[in-house]
Design a protein around this motif. Sequence first.
Motif, PDB file in Angstrom:
ATOM      1  N   ASP A  75     -31.325  45.135  10.170  1.00 30.45           N
ATOM      2  CA  ASP A  75     -32.148  46.309   9.910  1.00 30.45           C
ATOM      3  C   ASP A  75     -32.113  46.624   8.417  1.00 30.45           C
ATOM      4  O   ASP A  75     -31.047  46.839   7.838  1.00 30.45           O
ATOM      5  N   VAL A  76     -33.290  46.620   7.806  1.00 30.36           N
ATOM      6  CA  VAL A  76     -33.388  46.897   6.381  1.00 30.36           C
ATOM      7  C   VAL A  76     -33.694  48.375   6.201  1.00 30.36           C
ATOM      8  O   VAL A  76     -34.618  48.909   6.832  1.00 30.36           O
ATOM      9  N   PRO A  77     -32.949  49.090   5.358  1.00 28.36           N
ATOM     10  CA  PRO A  77     -33.249  50.508   5.126  1.00 28.36           C
ATOM     11  C   PRO A  77     -34.673  50.693   4.639  1.00 28.36           C
ATOM     12  O   PRO A  77     -35.197  49.896   3.865  1.00 28.36           O
ATOM     13  N   ASP A  78     -35.300  51.755   5.105  1.00 29.71           N
ATOM     14  CA  ASP A  78     -36.711  51.968   4.810  1.00 29.71           C
ATOM     15  C   ASP A  78     -36.885  52.783   3.532  1.00 29.71           C
ATOM     16  O   ASP A  78     -36.128  53.707   3.246  1.00 29.71           O
ATOM     17  N   LEU A  79     -37.911  52.435   2.778  1.00 31.64           N
ATOM     18  CA  LEU A  79     -38.181  53.100   1.520  1.00 31.64           C
ATOM     19  C   LEU A  79     -38.592  54.555   1.712  1.00 31.64           C
ATOM     20  O   LEU A  79     -38.444  55.376   0.801  1.00 31.64           O
ATOM     21  N   SER A  80     -39.093  54.899   2.885  1.00 30.15           N
ATOM     22  CA  SER A  80     -39.510  56.281   3.134  1.00 30.15           C
ATOM     23  C   SER A  80     -38.327  57.243   3.200  1.00 30.15           C
ATOM     24  O   SER A  80     -38.527  58.462   3.178  1.00 30.15           O
ATOM     25  N   ASP A  81     -37.101  56.710   3.266  1.00 26.26           N
ATOM     26  CA  ASP A  81     -35.921  57.576   3.305  1.00 26.26           C
ATOM     27  C   ASP A  81     -35.646  58.223   1.955  1.00 26.26           C
ATOM     28  O   ASP A  81     -34.908  59.206   1.877  1.00 26.26           O
ATOM     29  N   VAL A  82     -36.193  57.658   0.884  1.00 28.10           N
ATOM     30  CA  VAL A  82     -35.906  58.143  -0.465  1.00 28.10           C
ATOM     31  C   VAL A  82     -36.851  59.292  -0.804  1.00 28.10           C
ATOM     32  O   VAL A  82     -38.075  59.165  -0.709  1.00 28.10           O
ATOM     33  N   LEU A  83     -36.275  60.427  -1.204  1.00 27.17           N
ATOM     34  CA  LEU A  83     -37.076  61.587  -1.577  1.00 27.17           C
ATOM     35  C   LEU A  83     -37.520  61.476  -3.030  1.00 27.17           C
ATOM     36  O   LEU A  83     -36.727  61.158  -3.915  1.00 27.17           O
ATOM     37  N   GLY A  84     -38.772  61.768  -3.273  1.00 24.21           N
ATOM     38  CA  GLY A  84     -39.264  61.835  -4.639  1.00 24.21           C
ATOM     39  C   GLY A  84     -39.166  60.526  -5.386  1.00 24.21           C
ATOM     40  O   GLY A  84     -39.391  59.452  -4.846  1.00 24.21           O
ATOM     41  N   GLN A  85     -38.848  60.622  -6.675  1.00 24.94           N
ATOM     42  CA  GLN A  85     -38.687  59.487  -7.592  1.00 24.94           C
ATOM     43  C   GLN A  85     -39.921  58.581  -7.627  1.00 24.94           C
ATOM     44  O   GLN A  85     -39.822  57.364  -7.408  1.00 24.94           O
ATOM     45  N   PRO A  86     -41.106  59.110  -7.893  1.00 24.66           N
ATOM     46  CA  PRO A  86     -42.306  58.244  -7.903  1.00 24.66           C
ATOM     47  C   PRO A  86     -42.236  57.152  -8.967  1.00 24.66           C
ATOM     48  O   PRO A  86     -42.685  56.024  -8.734  1.00 24.66           O
ATOM     49  N   GLU A  87     -41.672  57.466 -10.162  1.00 28.89           N
ATOM     50  CA  GLU A  87     -41.592  56.439 -11.207  1.00 28.89           C
ATOM     51  C   GLU A  87     -40.665  55.303 -10.795  1.00 28.89           C
ATOM     52  O   GLU A  87     -40.981  54.121 -10.978  1.00 28.89           O
ATOM     53  N   ALA A  88     -39.519  55.666 -10.213  1.00 26.29           N
ATOM     54  CA  ALA A  88     -38.568  54.639  -9.792  1.00 26.29           C
ATOM     55  C   ALA A  88     -39.122  53.813  -8.635  1.00 26.29           C
ATOM     56  O   ALA A  88     -38.902  52.596  -8.564  1.00 26.29           O
ATOM     57  N   ARG A  89     -39.847  54.460  -7.722  1.00 24.59           N
ATOM     58  CA  ARG A  89     -40.438  53.720  -6.594  1.00 24.59           C
ATOM     59  C   ARG A  89     -41.475  52.719  -7.113  1.00 24.59           C
ATOM     60  O   ARG A  89     -41.560  51.593  -6.615  1.00 24.59           O
ATOM     61  N   TRP A  90     -42.264  53.136  -8.102  1.00 22.00           N
ATOM     62  CA  TRP A  90     -43.263  52.229  -8.659  1.00 22.00           C
ATOM     63  C   TRP A  90     -42.581  51.074  -9.386  1.00 22.00           C
ATOM     64  O   TRP A  90     -42.996  49.918  -9.254  1.00 22.00           O
ATOM     65  N   ALA A  91     -41.510  51.364 -10.119  1.00 16.74           N
ATOM     66  CA  ALA A  91     -40.768  50.295 -10.791  1.00 16.74           C
ATOM     67  C   ALA A  91     -40.175  49.326  -9.779  1.00 16.74           C
ATOM     68  O   ALA A  91     -40.141  48.115 -10.010  1.00 16.74           O
ATOM     69  N   LEU A  92     -39.716  49.850  -8.653  1.00 17.19           N
ATOM     70  CA  LEU A  92     -39.151  48.996  -7.604  1.00 17.19           C
ATOM     71  C   LEU A  92     -40.218  48.051  -7.055  1.00 17.19           C
ATOM     72  O   LEU A  92     -39.961  46.861  -6.816  1.00 17.19           O
ATOM     73  N   GLU A  93     -41.432  48.568  -6.861  1.00 18.78           N
ATOM     74  CA  GLU A  93     -42.526  47.742  -6.351  1.00 18.78           C
ATOM     75  C   GLU A  93     -42.903  46.658  -7.354  1.00 18.78           C
ATOM     76  O   GLU A  93     -43.124  45.495  -6.981  1.00 18.78           O
ATOM     77  N   VAL A  94     -42.957  47.006  -8.619  1.00 17.87           N
ATOM     78  CA  VAL A  94     -43.274  46.023  -9.652  1.00 17.87           C
ATOM     79  C   VAL A  94     -42.179  44.963  -9.730  1.00 17.87           C
ATOM     80  O   VAL A  94     -42.454  43.761  -9.857  1.00 17.87           O
ATOM     81  N   ALA A  95     -40.918  45.403  -9.650  1.00 15.30           N
ATOM     82  CA  ALA A  95     -39.801  44.445  -9.685  1.00 15.30           C
ATOM     83  C   ALA A  95     -39.887  43.467  -8.526  1.00 15.30           C
ATOM     84  O   ALA A  95     -39.662  42.262  -8.697  1.00 15.30           O
ATOM     85  N   ALA A  96     -40.225  43.965  -7.343  1.00 18.42           N
ATOM     86  CA  ALA A  96     -40.325  43.091  -6.171  1.00 18.42           C
ATOM     87  C   ALA A  96     -41.502  42.134  -6.295  1.00 18.42           C
ATOM     88  O   ALA A  96     -41.405  40.961  -5.920  1.00 18.42           O
ATOM     89  N   ALA A  97     -42.614  42.605  -6.843  1.00 17.69           N
ATOM     90  CA  ALA A  97     -43.821  41.773  -6.923  1.00 17.69           C
ATOM     91  C   ALA A  97     -43.671  40.647  -7.935  1.00 17.69           C
ATOM     92  O   ALA A  97     -44.248  39.572  -7.753  1.00 17.69           O
ATOM     93  N   GLY A  98     -42.901  40.867  -9.003  1.00 21.82           N
ATOM     94  CA  GLY A  98     -42.799  39.849 -10.048  1.00 21.82           C
ATOM     95  C   GLY A  98     -41.444  39.220 -10.199  1.00 21.82           C
ATOM     96  O   GLY A  98     -41.270  38.306 -11.004  1.00 21.82           O
ATOM     97  N   GLY A  99     -40.446  39.691  -9.442  1.00 18.03           N
ATOM     98  CA  GLY A  99     -39.097  39.160  -9.577  1.00 18.03           C
ATOM     99  C   GLY A  99     -38.407  39.625 -10.838  1.00 18.03           C
ATOM    100  O   GLY A  99     -37.576  38.901 -11.401  1.00 18.03           O
ATOM    101  N   HIS A 100     -38.713  40.848 -11.310  1.00 19.79           N
ATOM    102  CA  HIS A 100     -38.200  41.341 -12.581  1.00 19.79           C
ATOM    103  C   HIS A 100     -36.861  42.053 -12.406  1.00 19.79           C
ATOM    104  O   HIS A 100     -36.561  42.615 -11.352  1.00 19.79           O
ATOM    105  N   HIS A 101     -36.078  42.057 -13.487  1.00 16.11           N
ATOM    106  CA  HIS A 101     -34.818  42.793 -13.517  1.00 16.11           C
ATOM    107  C   HIS A 101     -35.114  44.271 -13.768  1.00 16.11           C
ATOM    108  O   HIS A 101     -36.083  44.624 -14.455  1.00 16.11           O
ATOM    109  N   LEU A 102     -34.223  45.137 -13.248  1.00 17.38           N
ATOM    110  CA  LEU A 102     -34.496  46.572 -13.248  1.00 17.38           C
ATOM    111  C   LEU A 102     -33.242  47.348 -13.631  1.00 17.38           C
ATOM    112  O   LEU A 102     -32.133  47.021 -13.181  1.00 17.38           O
TER     113      LEU A 102
END
Length: 503
Positions: free
Chosen positions: A189-216
């Motif tokens: 079971d993978v923890p769901d991203l909807s559990d995280v409150l707020g942090q729109p900038e960090a959530r967007w950075a997480l998505e970009v990191a996942a899409a390109g394999g980037h370090h964060l």
Amino acid sequence: MALRTTWAVALFGVDGVLVEIEADVRAGLPSVQLIGLPDSALKEAKNRVCAAIQNCREEWPTDRVITLALSPAALPKGGTSYDLALACAVLAASEQVPPHRLRGTVLLGELALDGRLRGVRGLLPALLAARRSGARRAVVPVDGLGEAHLVDGIEILGAEHLREVIAWLRELAELHEDPPPAVEPGSEDVPDLSDVLGQPEARWALEVAAAGGHHLLMVGPPGTGKTMLAKRLCGLLPELTVPESLEVTALRSLSEESTEFLVRRPPFVAPHPSLSIPALIGGGTGLARPGAVSRAHRGILLLDEACELGPKRLEALRTALEEGEIRLARRDGTLRYPARFQLVLATNPCPCAPPREVDCQCAPQARRRYLGKLSGPLLDRVDLRVRTRPISAMSTGAGTEPESTAVVRERVVRARAVARERWADHGWQSNTEVPGSALRKEFALPEQTTTLLERGLEAGAITARGADRCLRVAWTLADLDASPRPTADHVAAALEFRDRRAV
């Protein structure tokens, strides 16, 4: 009596070398000589092999000179996986078993004193090396049949006891071919991203990191969700391809118990900040074992409380981040372990770390000294830097539920597929693997698109390496936007992710 040959495999990191074991049995003062740079565990093998053969009611040539030579002779060899090959070599050289089935057969397994075959570590990479060297067949312990059958192109046979191998060599019985039934572990079971409150900038950075394999890198007060976000990054990544699964499973075979199934999900490794440098990058006495960076290969390495690790541990990561592998030089040779992972750094902005930064009581020098543990060369290799803010409300409000992992993962998988198709002719799997020279020449962007990047280089705001990493992030942002090529806005957004004020 005669000279006979069997085959085993010596492992050096994830690389294996086929080892020829020659057994010579002749008249003379009784002795057993094991030559070819064996380590202590291998030197003890002659005692285990002698007891196992005698307990199988076979004859050990006690009145003969037994010479066992392991070739290449200058290659250090260690471990207990040679036992079965040594026993069969002695039996064939003393003409107790016919040698014809030993040709082209690799024998792997540790012998108990009563002749039982025990499993050995690193079975999967050993068999991959045997296949590359042209071996046609391998005999392994029955407990390792499931792992061994992950390797195609080589006949796999299993035995529970030395007696079974002897009977097979005499063509009196056949060995096991099918692994015992096993239940494939269910997906975690993978923890769901909807559990995280707020942090729109960090959530967007997480998505970009996942899409390109980037370090964060995430910097923020405690309790703002840095660790929660990092733990949800694996859920955004696509499943591993078959070659990637073999790489990850081979590393797991070296460092942990054997597995009967390919690892499909990217690994997630989060060591404690007190870990040592050998535990981080690999090491140990003799031939080094893989560390956390290799166990996180093709997955995520989370270094929580990164500034607590200290400069020496953090600086040890620089080579792996740049080259995607770790090379450990030891007295017995240099080992190579793959280490192409995504690094996620999470840290507080200061030593006292109050919930609100305005309540910080640290002197400016203390804050600079604390964050200064993240050196410039290390940060230059981190593509995305983001600040997390204190949570101001426990509810996001009606109609503004945060996106789930499944929704974000669809966009990530789509962007990864676009990148993989674009770089397919070059063998690159994601944007982060593309060398800067290719981005500047073969896939160069128009001058008007990279104007901001040129200004940043002229002003000294970024380095040449930082510019290359900005281009990789820009391509990822374009993939997420379904744009054929990055625009000036994508380059500007990539530069914003490298803003030094985030640290």
